[in-house]
Design a protein around this motif. Structure first.
Motif, PDB file in Angstrom:
ATOM      1  N   CYS A  92       0.856  -1.187   0.000  1.00  0.00           N
ATOM      2  CA  CYS A  92       0.000   0.000   0.000  1.00  0.00           C
ATOM      3  C   CYS A  92       0.893   1.237   0.000  1.00  0.00           C
ATOM      4  CB  CYS A  92      -0.903   0.026   1.236  1.00  0.00           C
ATOM      5  SG  CYS A  92      -2.050  -1.356   1.342  1.00  0.00           S
ATOM      6  N   ASP A  93       0.568   2.192  -0.848  1.00  0.00           N
ATOM      7  CA  ASP A  93       1.375   3.413  -0.945  1.00  0.00           C
ATOM      8  C   ASP A  93       0.795   4.578  -0.156  1.00  0.00           C
ATOM      9  OD1 ASP A  93       3.261   2.179  -2.623  1.00  0.00           O
ATOM     10  OD2 ASP A  93       2.008   2.552  -4.383  1.00  0.00           O
ATOM     11  N   THR A  94      -0.422   4.409   0.380  1.00  0.00           N
ATOM     12  CA  THR A  94      -1.046   5.502   1.134  1.00  0.00           C
ATOM     13  C   THR A  94      -1.548   4.981   2.477  1.00  0.00           C
ATOM     14  OG1 THR A  94      -3.271   5.145   0.249  1.00  0.00           O
ATOM     15  CG2 THR A  94      -1.809   6.606  -1.018  1.00  0.00           C
ATOM     16  N   TRP A  95      -1.579   5.873   3.469  1.00  0.00           N
ATOM     17  CA  TRP A  95      -2.085   5.505   4.786  1.00  0.00           C
ATOM     18  C   TRP A  95      -3.554   5.073   4.744  1.00  0.00           C
ATOM     19  CZ3 TRP A  95      -0.830   3.648   9.227  1.00  0.00           C
ATOM     20  CH2 TRP A  95      -1.755   3.671  10.271  1.00  0.00           C
ATOM     21  N   PRO A  96      -4.431   5.802   4.048  1.00  0.00           N
ATOM     22  CA  PRO A  96      -5.834   5.365   4.038  1.00  0.00           C
ATOM     23  C   PRO A  96      -5.995   3.922   3.525  1.00  0.00           C
ATOM     24  CG  PRO A  96      -5.710   7.613   3.249  1.00  0.00           C
ATOM     25  CD  PRO A  96      -4.290   7.116   3.368  1.00  0.00           C
ATOM     26  N   LYS A  97      -5.257   3.534   2.500  1.00  0.00           N
ATOM     27  CA  LYS A  97      -5.363   2.176   1.961  1.00  0.00           C
ATOM     28  C   LYS A  97      -4.774   1.158   2.945  1.00  0.00           C
ATOM     29  CE  LYS A  97      -6.218  -0.955  -1.104  1.00  0.00           C
ATOM     30  NZ  LYS A  97      -7.544  -1.541  -1.092  1.00  0.00           N
ATOM     31  N   LEU A  98      -3.626   1.485   3.510  1.00  0.00           N
ATOM     32  CA  LEU A  98      -2.968   0.586   4.462  1.00  0.00           C
ATOM     33  C   LEU A  98      -3.841   0.381   5.696  1.00  0.00           C
ATOM     34  CD1 LEU A  98      -0.328  -0.975   5.102  1.00  0.00           C
ATOM     35  CD2 LEU A  98       0.544   1.142   6.112  1.00  0.00           C
ATOM     36  N   TYR A  99      -4.341   1.462   6.254  1.00  0.00           N
ATOM     37  CA  TYR A  99      -5.190   1.396   7.438  1.00  0.00           C
ATOM     38  C   TYR A  99      -6.509   0.679   7.124  1.00  0.00           C
ATOM     39  CZ  TYR A  99      -7.991   2.705  11.449  1.00  0.00           C
ATOM     40  OH  TYR A  99      -8.800   2.652  12.553  1.00  0.00           O
ATOM     41  N   SER A 100      -7.051   0.904   5.944  1.00  0.00           N
ATOM     42  CA  SER A 100      -8.295   0.239   5.527  1.00  0.00           C
ATOM     43  C   SER A 100      -8.099  -1.279   5.466  1.00  0.00           C
ATOM     44  CB  SER A 100      -8.762   0.782   4.181  1.00  0.00           C
ATOM     45  OG  SER A 100      -9.876   0.053   3.726  1.00  0.00           O
ATOM     46  N   ASN A 101      -6.988  -1.722   4.864  1.00  0.00           N
ATOM     47  CA  ASN A 101      -6.712  -3.163   4.793  1.00  0.00           C
ATOM     48  C   ASN A 101      -6.611  -3.763   6.195  1.00  0.00           C
ATOM     49  OD1 ASN A 101      -6.628  -2.894   2.030  1.00  0.00           O
ATOM     50  ND2 ASN A 101      -4.468  -3.422   1.818  1.00  0.00           N
ATOM     51  N   TYR A 102      -5.866  -3.092   7.059  1.00  0.00           N
ATOM     52  CA  TYR A 102      -5.701  -3.561   8.437  1.00  0.00           C
ATOM     53  C   TYR A 102      -7.053  -3.630   9.148  1.00  0.00           C
ATOM     54  CZ  TYR A 102      -4.364  -3.389  13.394  1.00  0.00           C
ATOM     55  OH  TYR A 102      -4.255  -3.635  14.742  1.00  0.00           O
ATOM     56  N   SER A 103      -7.827  -2.578   9.048  1.00  0.00           N
ATOM     57  CA  SER A 103      -9.119  -2.499   9.743  1.00  0.00           C
ATOM     58  C   SER A 103     -10.108  -3.537   9.230  1.00  0.00           C
ATOM     59  CB  SER A 103      -9.715  -1.099   9.594  1.00  0.00           C
ATOM     60  OG  SER A 103      -8.892  -0.150  10.209  1.00  0.00           O
ATOM     61  N   GLN A 104     -10.164  -3.723   7.912  1.00  0.00           N
ATOM     62  CA  GLN A 104     -11.092  -4.709   7.351  1.00  0.00           C
ATOM     63  C   GLN A 104     -10.732  -6.125   7.791  1.00  0.00           C
ATOM     64  OE1 GLN A 104     -11.071  -4.006   3.131  1.00  0.00           O
ATOM     65  NE2 GLN A 104     -12.162  -2.073   3.302  1.00  0.00           N
ATOM     66  N   LEU A 105      -9.450  -6.437   7.771  1.00  0.00           N
ATOM     67  CA  LEU A 105      -9.019  -7.770   8.192  1.00  0.00           C
ATOM     68  C   LEU A 105      -9.256  -7.973   9.688  1.00  0.00           C
ATOM     69  CD1 LEU A 105      -5.828  -7.931   6.011  1.00  0.00           C
ATOM     70  CD2 LEU A 105      -7.771  -9.520   5.865  1.00  0.00           C
ATOM     71  N   LYS A 106      -8.993  -6.947  10.476  1.00  0.00           N
ATOM     72  CA  LYS A 106      -9.230  -7.030  11.917  1.00  0.00           C
ATOM     73  C   LYS A 106     -10.709  -7.294  12.197  1.00  0.00           C
ATOM     74  CE  LYS A 106      -8.864  -4.238  16.090  1.00  0.00           C
ATOM     75  NZ  LYS A 106      -8.519  -2.901  16.599  1.00  0.00           N
ATOM     76  N   GLU A 107     -11.577  -6.606  11.472  1.00  0.00           N
ATOM     77  CA  GLU A 107     -13.019  -6.798  11.646  1.00  0.00           C
ATOM     78  C   GLU A 107     -13.424  -8.239  11.339  1.00  0.00           C
ATOM     79  OE1 GLU A 107     -16.847  -5.265   9.210  1.00  0.00           O
ATOM     80  OE2 GLU A 107     -15.547  -3.668   9.987  1.00  0.00           O
ATOM     81  N   LEU A 108     -12.886  -8.797  10.270  1.00  0.00           N
ATOM     82  CA  LEU A 108     -13.199 -10.187   9.909  1.00  0.00           C
ATOM     83  C   LEU A 108     -12.665 -11.162  10.960  1.00  0.00           C
ATOM     84  CD1 LEU A 108     -12.471 -10.090   6.063  1.00  0.00           C
ATOM     85  CD2 LEU A 108     -14.716 -10.235   7.182  1.00  0.00           C
ATOM     86  N   LEU A 109     -11.465 -10.897  11.456  1.00  0.00           N
ATOM     87  CA  LEU A 109     -10.888 -11.771  12.481  1.00  0.00           C
ATOM     88  C   LEU A 109     -11.688 -11.704  13.781  1.00  0.00           C
ATOM     89  CD1 LEU A 109      -7.152 -11.070  11.702  1.00  0.00           C
ATOM     90  CD2 LEU A 109      -8.265 -13.306  11.549  1.00  0.00           C
ATOM     91  N   ILE A 110     -12.217 -10.532  14.109  1.00  0.00           N
ATOM     92  CA  ILE A 110     -13.056 -10.402  15.302  1.00  0.00           C
ATOM     93  C   ILE A 110     -14.332 -11.227  15.138  1.00  0.00           C
ATOM     94  CG2 ILE A 110     -14.520  -8.783  16.590  1.00  0.00           C
ATOM     95  CD1 ILE A 110     -12.235  -6.700  16.237  1.00  0.00           C
ATOM     96  N   ILE A 111     -14.903 -11.202  13.954  1.00  0.00           N
ATOM     97  CA  ILE A 111     -16.104 -12.007  13.703  1.00  0.00           C
ATOM     98  C   ILE A 111     -15.801 -13.489  13.915  1.00  0.00           C
ATOM     99  CG2 ILE A 111     -17.705 -12.786  11.911  1.00  0.00           C
ATOM    100  CD1 ILE A 111     -17.555  -9.875  10.781  1.00  0.00           C
ATOM    101  N   LYS A 112     -14.638 -13.942  13.441  1.00  0.00           N
ATOM    102  CA  LYS A 112     -14.296 -15.365  13.529  1.00  0.00           C
ATOM    103  C   LYS A 112     -13.760 -15.777  14.902  1.00  0.00           C
ATOM    104  CE  LYS A 112     -12.060 -19.160  11.211  1.00  0.00           C
ATOM    105  NZ  LYS A 112     -11.457 -19.643   9.989  1.00  0.00           N
ATOM    106  N   TYR A 113     -12.874 -14.942  15.509  1.00  0.00           N
ATOM    107  CA  TYR A 113     -12.178 -15.347  16.731  1.00  0.00           C
ATOM    108  C   TYR A 113     -12.549 -14.541  17.979  1.00  0.00           C
ATOM    109  CZ  TYR A 113      -9.229 -17.882  13.450  1.00  0.00           C
ATOM    110  OH  TYR A 113      -8.780 -18.720  12.470  1.00  0.00           O
TER     111      TYR A 113
END
Length: 190
Positions: A92-113
Motif C-alpha cells: 500500500c502506498d497511502t495511509w488510508p489504503k494501508l489502514y483500511s486493509n488492516y481495519s477490514q481484516l481485523k473486523e473479519l478476524l473479530i467475527i471469527k475469533y
C-alpha cells in the motif's frame, strides 16, 4: 443409567485431551504435517507454489478477497512439521489504503475469533495529523499497529509492517501444538 453416567464422566475428562489435539487451520488446512503435504493441499486450494527453500514454502494467490497475496509456510528443521503460516497482503502506498486493509481484516478476524487478546495501535510520540506523515512513521518504524488473538489452538497476529521499502499488512497463524514441539526441541538443544 450407570453407563450413561460413565460415558458422561469419560467425555468430560477426555475433552481437554481432544481439545489439545486440534490444530489451528489456514484456509481449512490444519497447520500440521510435513511441508510436502501442506504444499499439496495449498495447491489444491488454487495457490501457486513459487518455491521451497530451507523449510519454507512460498505461494501466491487470493486470500480473504485480497488478490496477489504472498503466503509463507514454515516448517521446523528439528521437527519437520509445519508450525506457522504467514500472509503478506499487497503493498500500500497511502495511509488510508494501508489502514483500511488492516481495519477490514481485523473486523473479519473479530467475527471469527472474537475480540483480540492484545491490541497496540499507536504512533510513537504524537499521532501525525497528515496521511503522508503517517506513512513516513510507518517507514521509520514508529507506527505500531498490531492485534493479537490467543486461542486454544494457537496465536494469530495481524500487523501493519514495513520491509524492503514497502508498506503492507501481515497476518501470521502459529499453531500451538507444533510451536510447542519446536520450543521443546530447542530446549533439548540447550
Amino acid at each position: 443409567m450407570k453407563k450413561l453416567f460413565i460415558t458422561l464422566i469419560a467425555t468430560i475428562l477426555l475433552s481437554p485431551i481432544f481439545a489439545q489435539s486440534e490444530h489451528l487451520t489456514f484456509k481449512g488446512i490444519p497447520i500440521d504435517g510435513s511441508l510436502t503435504d501442506f504444499t499439496t493441499q495449498m495447491k489444491q486450494k488454487s495457490f501457486t507454489h513459487l518455491a521451497t527453500e530451507d523449510g519454507t514454502a512460498a505461494f501466491v494467490g487470493e486470500f480473504a478477497s485480497y488478490k496477489n497475496c504472498t503466503i509463507g509456510v514454515l516448517c521446523s528443521k528439528s521437527t519437520q512439521i509445519v508450525s506457522k503460516v504467514g500472509v503478506i497482503f499487497p503493498k500500500c502506498d497511502t495511509w488510508p489504503k494501508l489502514y483500511s486493509n488492516y481495519s477490514q481484516l481485523k473486523e473479519l478476524l473479530i467475527i471469527k475469533y472474537g475480540e483480540p487478546t492484545e491490541i497496540t495501535e499507536m504512533f510513537q510520540g504524537n499521532e501525525p495529523d497528515d496521511d503522508n506523515l503517517k506513512m513516513l512513521d510507518v517507514q521509520m518504524n514508529r507506527c505500531k499497529y498490531i492485534s493479537l488473538w490467543e486461542t486454544e489452538k494457537g496465536t494469530i497476529i495481524l500487523a501493519i509492517t514495513y520491509a524492503n521499502y514497502k508498506s503492507f499488512v501481515t497476518l501470521v497463524y502459529e499453531d500451538k501444538i507444533n510451536s510447542d514441539a519446536v520450543r521443546n526441541s530447542a530446549l533439548d538443544d540447550l
